[in-house]
Design an enzyme around this catalytic site. Sequence first.
Site, PDB file in Angstrom:
ATOM      1  N   HIS A 126       0.849  -1.208   0.000  1.00 40.87           N
ATOM      2  CA  HIS A 126       0.000   0.000   0.000  1.00 40.87           C
ATOM      3  C   HIS A 126       0.889   1.266   0.000  1.00 40.87           C
ATOM      4  O   HIS A 126       0.902   2.032   0.953  1.00 40.87           O
ATOM      5  CB  HIS A 126      -0.853  -0.076   1.270  1.00 40.87           C
ATOM      6  CG  HIS A 126      -1.943   0.927   1.409  1.00 40.87           C
ATOM      7  ND1 HIS A 126      -1.748   2.285   1.418  1.00 40.87           N
ATOM      8  CD2 HIS A 126      -3.286   0.759   1.581  1.00 40.87           C
ATOM      9  CE1 HIS A 126      -2.899   2.903   1.599  1.00 40.87           C
ATOM     10  NE2 HIS A 126      -3.850   2.013   1.694  1.00 40.87           N
TER      11      HIS A 126
ATOM     12  N   GLU B  65      -1.020   1.563  -5.128  1.00 39.65           N
ATOM     13  CA  GLU B  65      -0.844   0.322  -4.372  1.00 39.65           C
ATOM     14  C   GLU B  65      -0.921  -0.882  -5.316  1.00 39.65           C
ATOM     15  O   GLU B  65      -1.772  -0.897  -6.223  1.00 39.65           O
ATOM     16  CB  GLU B  65      -1.935   0.228  -3.308  1.00 39.65           C
ATOM     17  CG  GLU B  65      -2.066   1.494  -2.463  1.00 39.65           C
ATOM     18  CD  GLU B  65      -3.444   1.646  -1.841  1.00 39.65           C
ATOM     19  OE1 GLU B  65      -3.898   2.789  -1.680  1.00 39.65           O
ATOM     20  OE2 GLU B  65      -4.065   0.616  -1.524  1.00 39.65           O
TER      21      GLU B  65
HETATM   22  O1  TA6 Z   1      -6.220   1.727  -0.271  1.00 41.19           O
HETATM   23  C1  TA6 Z   1      -7.112   2.788  -0.075  1.00 41.19           C
HETATM   24  C2  TA6 Z   1      -7.786   2.607   1.275  1.00 41.19           C
HETATM   25  O2  TA6 Z   1      -8.478   1.399   1.339  1.00 41.19           O
HETATM   26  C3  TA6 Z   1      -8.684   3.805   1.534  1.00 41.19           C
HETATM   27  O3  TA6 Z   1     -10.039   3.462   1.378  1.00 41.19           O
HETATM   28  C4  TA6 Z   1      -8.303   4.213   2.953  1.00 41.19           C
HETATM   29  O4  TA6 Z   1      -9.030   3.454   3.896  1.00 41.19           O
HETATM   30  C5  TA6 Z   1      -6.829   3.881   2.923  1.00 41.19           C
HETATM   31  O5  TA6 Z   1      -6.787   2.594   2.314  1.00 41.19           O
HETATM   32  C6  TA6 Z   1      -6.116   3.996   4.238  1.00 41.19           C
HETATM   33  O6  TA6 Z   1      -6.381   2.930   5.034  1.00 41.19           O
HETATM   34  P1  TA6 Z   1      -5.687   2.953   6.480  1.00 41.19           P
HETATM   35  O7  TA6 Z   1      -6.170   1.747   7.170  1.00 41.19           O
HETATM   36  O8  TA6 Z   1      -4.197   2.932   6.252  1.00 41.19           O
HETATM   37  O9  TA6 Z   1      -6.109   4.255   7.120  1.00 41.19           O
END
Ligand code: TA6
Length: 297
Positions: free
Chosen positions: A165, A269
Site C-alpha cells: 500500500h 498500491e
Molecule cells: O487503499 C485505499 C484505502 O483502502 C482507503 O479506502 C483508505 O481506507 C486507505 O486505504 C487507508 O487505510 P488505512 O487503514 O491505512 O487508514
Amino acid sequence: MPNNIEQLRKHEIANRVTIEKDGGLPKITVTTSNTAAEIYLHGAHVTRFRKNSEPPLLFVSAKSHFDTAHSIRGGVPIIFPWFGDRADVGLHGFARLTEWELTKTSEKPDGSVQLHFSLPENISAKNGWPTAKVDFTVTVHDKLTMELTVTNPLKEDFTFEDCLHTYFEVGEIENISIAGLKGISYLDKTENFARKVESGDAFKISSETDRVFLNAPGTVEIRDEKLRRKILIEKSGSNSTVVWNPWITKAKAMPDFGDMEFKHMVCVESGNVAENKITLAPGASATLKVVLSSQPI
Ligand code: TA6
C-alpha cells in the site's frame, strides 16, 4: 517474541546496514553507494527510500504514530491477509501491525543490499487465520524492490488478499498525472464501489480519489511536474492497482495525517484484492513483486 536489539545487531553490515531503536521501535537503516532506505520491524514497514540527488520517493506523515498499536502512516504498509474494512476485525489485515522477524541481511556483488523478513508463524492463528508462511524481501539498490511471498503449508486451499500500500511523495497533488491504467475497469469507492473504466492515457487528481483497478497487471507511472520526475511502479504477481488520495475532508478526519498533507502524497498500491484475491492449493506459493524507480523529466 519481540526482537532483541542486541540480537538484531548480528545482522548489521559495516557501512551498509545499521539497526537502532527509534521511538521504541527497532529501525533498520540501509545505505548503498547512491541510495538510502529505512525499514521498521513493526510491519516490516519500509518508510524511506531516496536516491542521493532526489527528494524522497516515499511519503510519511509528520503525524504518524510510531508505536505497536498503529500502522505507520506512509511508506509501504504490507496489507495481508485481507484488504479493506471488515466489520469485526478492522482495516487491511494484521501483517502491518505485527513485529516481523529479520532473518537475513546481505550485500550483493552489484552493491545492492538485501533484507529478509518473516511474519512470525503464531500471528495468523492469534488472529483466527490459517497459518500461512509469509516472507518479505527488500532489495535496496538504484531501485527499491519488494517481494511478498505467501506459501500454503496446509492440506487445504488458502485464500487471501495482499497489497503493498505504497505512499509516494509528490510536489503538488494537482500537478501530477497517473498513466498505465487506460481501458482498465475499477471500483470507485467514493461512489459506493461503482464499476467504471479508465478512458484516458493518464488521469489527474483534484478531489478525493479511491479507485480499485482490477485485472491491472501493468506498470503504472506517476509524472510529477513540480518535482520534475517520473516514478515507475513495475510489478509482477499483482492483478490489482489501487489509487488513493484522501483529499481534505478525509485528511482532517485522520488523526495521524496532517490536514494539508494530502497535497503532497498519492498512494499507488500493488496487490491482489477483491475479485483478484488469491487461492493457493496446498504447497503452492505466490509472490507479489514491486520495483520502484524514478528518473528526471
Ligand atoms: O487503499 C485505499 C484505502 O483502502 C482507503 O479506502 C483508505 O481506507 C486507505 O486505504 C487507508 O487505510 P488505512 O487503514 O491505512 O487508514
